[in-house]
Design an enzyme around this catalytic site. Sequence first.
Site, PDB file in Angstrom:
ATOM      1  N   LYS A  27     -59.336  19.998   5.547  1.00 24.87           N
ATOM      2  CA  LYS A  27     -59.094  19.796   6.873  1.00 24.87           C
ATOM      3  C   LYS A  27     -59.878  20.579   7.588  1.00 24.87           C
ATOM      4  O   LYS A  27     -60.648  20.519   8.802  1.00 24.87           O
ATOM      5  CB  LYS A  27     -57.447  19.647   7.109  1.00 24.87           C
ATOM      6  CG  LYS A  27     -57.110  19.437   8.667  1.00 24.87           C
ATOM      7  CD  LYS A  27     -56.010  18.876   8.866  1.00 24.87           C
ATOM      8  CE  LYS A  27     -54.796  19.860   8.529  1.00 24.87           C
ATOM      9  NZ  LYS A  27     -54.690  20.464   9.812  1.00 24.87           N
ATOM     10  N   ARG A  32     -64.827  22.089  11.222  1.00 19.69           N
ATOM     11  CA  ARG A  32     -65.777  22.929  11.615  1.00 19.69           C
ATOM     12  C   ARG A  32     -67.075  22.187  11.446  1.00 19.69           C
ATOM     13  O   ARG A  32     -68.399  22.654  11.982  1.00 19.69           O
ATOM     14  CB  ARG A  32     -65.654  24.205  10.644  1.00 19.69           C
ATOM     15  CG  ARG A  32     -64.644  25.204  11.176  1.00 19.69           C
ATOM     16  CD  ARG A  32     -63.898  26.073   9.930  1.00 19.69           C
ATOM     17  NE  ARG A  32     -63.270  27.004  10.507  1.00 19.69           N
ATOM     18  CZ  ARG A  32     -61.900  26.877  10.602  1.00 19.69           C
ATOM     19  NH1 ARG A  32     -61.375  25.583  10.327  1.00 19.69           N
ATOM     20  NH2 ARG A  32     -61.130  27.791  10.789  1.00 19.69           N
ATOM     21  N   ARG A 128     -47.028  24.698  20.988  1.00 15.29           N
ATOM     22  CA  ARG A 128     -47.125  25.544  20.207  1.00 15.29           C
ATOM     23  C   ARG A 128     -48.100  26.818  21.179  1.00 15.29           C
ATOM     24  O   ARG A 128     -48.506  26.300  22.014  1.00 15.29           O
ATOM     25  CB  ARG A 128     -48.134  25.126  19.213  1.00 15.29           C
ATOM     26  CG  ARG A 128     -47.582  24.269  18.189  1.00 15.29           C
ATOM     27  CD  ARG A 128     -48.382  23.641  17.228  1.00 15.29           C
ATOM     28  NE  ARG A 128     -48.723  24.819  16.238  1.00 15.29           N
ATOM     29  CZ  ARG A 128     -49.624  24.382  15.311  1.00 15.29           C
ATOM     30  NH1 ARG A 128     -50.218  23.249  15.030  1.00 15.29           N
ATOM     31  NH2 ARG A 128     -49.865  25.389  14.539  1.00 15.29           N
ATOM     32  N   ASP A 321     -50.337  27.493   4.650  1.00 18.47           N
ATOM     33  CA  ASP A 321     -49.931  26.124   4.866  1.00 18.47           C
ATOM     34  C   ASP A 321     -49.127  25.570   3.595  1.00 18.47           C
ATOM     35  O   ASP A 321     -48.789  24.451   3.563  1.00 18.47           O
ATOM     36  CB  ASP A 321     -51.160  25.494   5.101  1.00 18.47           C
ATOM     37  CG  ASP A 321     -51.815  25.566   6.531  1.00 18.47           C
ATOM     38  OD1 ASP A 321     -50.921  26.047   7.434  1.00 18.47           O
ATOM     39  OD2 ASP A 321     -53.145  25.260   6.614  1.00 18.47           O
ATOM     40  N   LYS A 348     -45.732  26.834  13.367  1.00 17.80           N
ATOM     41  CA  LYS A 348     -46.776  25.847  12.992  1.00 17.80           C
ATOM     42  C   LYS A 348     -46.409  24.403  13.456  1.00 17.80           C
ATOM     43  O   LYS A 348     -45.869  24.265  14.563  1.00 17.80           O
ATOM     44  CB  LYS A 348     -46.824  25.801  11.267  1.00 17.80           C
ATOM     45  CG  LYS A 348     -47.178  26.901  10.675  1.00 17.80           C
ATOM     46  CD  LYS A 348     -48.692  27.267  10.976  1.00 17.80           C
ATOM     47  CE  LYS A 348     -49.087  28.438  10.412  1.00 17.80           C
ATOM     48  NZ  LYS A 348     -50.854  28.631  10.733  1.00 17.80           N
ATOM     49  N   ARG A 352     -41.488  25.770  10.553  1.00 19.95           N
ATOM     50  CA  ARG A 352     -41.315  25.647   9.003  1.00 19.95           C
ATOM     51  C   ARG A 352     -40.320  26.224   8.253  1.00 19.95           C
ATOM     52  O   ARG A 352     -39.764  25.886   7.061  1.00 19.95           O
ATOM     53  CB  ARG A 352     -42.632  25.529   8.256  1.00 19.95           C
ATOM     54  CG  ARG A 352     -43.446  24.559   8.874  1.00 19.95           C
ATOM     55  CD  ARG A 352     -44.932  24.548   8.045  1.00 19.95           C
ATOM     56  NE  ARG A 352     -45.599  23.509   8.273  1.00 19.95           N
ATOM     57  CZ  ARG A 352     -47.053  23.123   8.330  1.00 19.95           C
ATOM     58  NH1 ARG A 352     -47.844  24.346   8.001  1.00 19.95           N
ATOM     59  NH2 ARG A 352     -47.623  22.178   8.708  1.00 19.95           N
TER      60      ARG A 352
END
Length: 441
Positions: A27, A32, A128, A321, A348, A352
């Site tokens: 991802k 990018r 966020r 992650d 996140k 989490r």
Amino acid sequence: MSSAKNLIFHIRPGGSLKGTLRVPGDKSISHRSIMLGSLAEGTTHISGFLEGDDSLATLRAFRAMGVEISGPVDGNVAIQGVGMHGLKLPTGPLDLGNSGTSMRLLAGLLAGQGLKLTLIGDRSLSSRPMRRVTDPLRSMGAQVETTEQGTAPLTIYPVDHLNGIDYPLPVASAQIKSCLLLAGLYATGETRITEPAPTRDHTERMLSGFGYPVQRSGATAALQGGGKLTACDIDIPADISSAAFFMVGASIAPGSDVLLQHVGINPTRDGVINILRLMGADIEVLNQRDVGGEPVADLRVRSADLHGIRIPEDQVPLAIDEFPALFIAAACARGETLLTGAEELRVKESDRIQVMADGLAAVGVEAMPTPGGIVIQGGRIGGGRINSHGDHRIAMAFAMAALRSEGEILIDDCSNVNTSFPGFVALASGAGLDIEQSEEN
Ligand code: S3P
């Protein structure tokens, strides 16, 4: 709920994982590749692109700014780069859905374009923290506004020019580092970013691949503004963050043996391998090779008797992650696992630490959240119903937990699994997970 309909995963207990699997493309690298390909001179060909909602949000944003992008077809994308100054004003706000990487990196990349732009996202993304990028961007001379709470929508106003910045990151975050390096492409002079601990370096590697000089020395990455990008071909490896669910699943389910193909094992991303090995996992790294500047390997994972550990803090940014999956490994391990220094997990796609602690409690696992981590007592996992809070990685982590649970596991609000792992249910069920999905209004 993250969308109008509630997508529910139903997983019957037990089973093992077997076979040769290729999980979807990385991802971070997919985002990018669209960003740099769009700003380059010439045509960039991408293979292995992640056709998930997050990376597609980035792709659509650049299309909306006038970049001709064909595909994705079977992971192949071709971008006719418009050069550093060729982006056009979109007709409306850029909707980045659930994707924090899109919003934070685009805030930097777009700050010096001389365009007035608005970036919006879904409910999770709109809660966020964004000041972590808008504050340093303002120090560079950008004019980027957030809500009063420091959240999206972000509004970017045209400015005459940006100045380079010498910025020590207050948190180990590749998104902030990348945001500022991308803004630095448009700044006068040098932009120098120093990180408190190593974070994923795909931006630096890919900039070099597009012929843009980036100096790296120790914890600092630096570049001069005003250069140009030259189109290139990019082969995106499978995402280690998606492979992580199968690494944990195969480790905890007796009789498992999987070969995960063509996985990116960049040393700024390999914490999940290191942590699982410390817990006693059986992971072989095979056929290591370099693919377009990124290290890649096939990973063979067989079931093993895991034990609890104190997770070394230096591994935290390298596995940031993968903690939802690692918490499931901890729940299946003998003894206690202790995580500290992981405050970032609270900001996140969901909190989490809390959401995993609640989910573990719902299936009878003793888990004590702390401000920056969690303490998990390994042992038995019962059945139960989990609320993933629309967080893709929470949903997939608990799906794997069923391999060792005593009863059925139901998981609510799973549609965001498509943000990073389209085809998860089919791939997991082909490998041996007894999973089905249903929808509720
Ligand atoms: C990412 C960086 C990390 C990670 C996110 C992707 C990136 O975020 O959690 O999924 O592609 O740069 P932070 O920089 O906020 O740690």
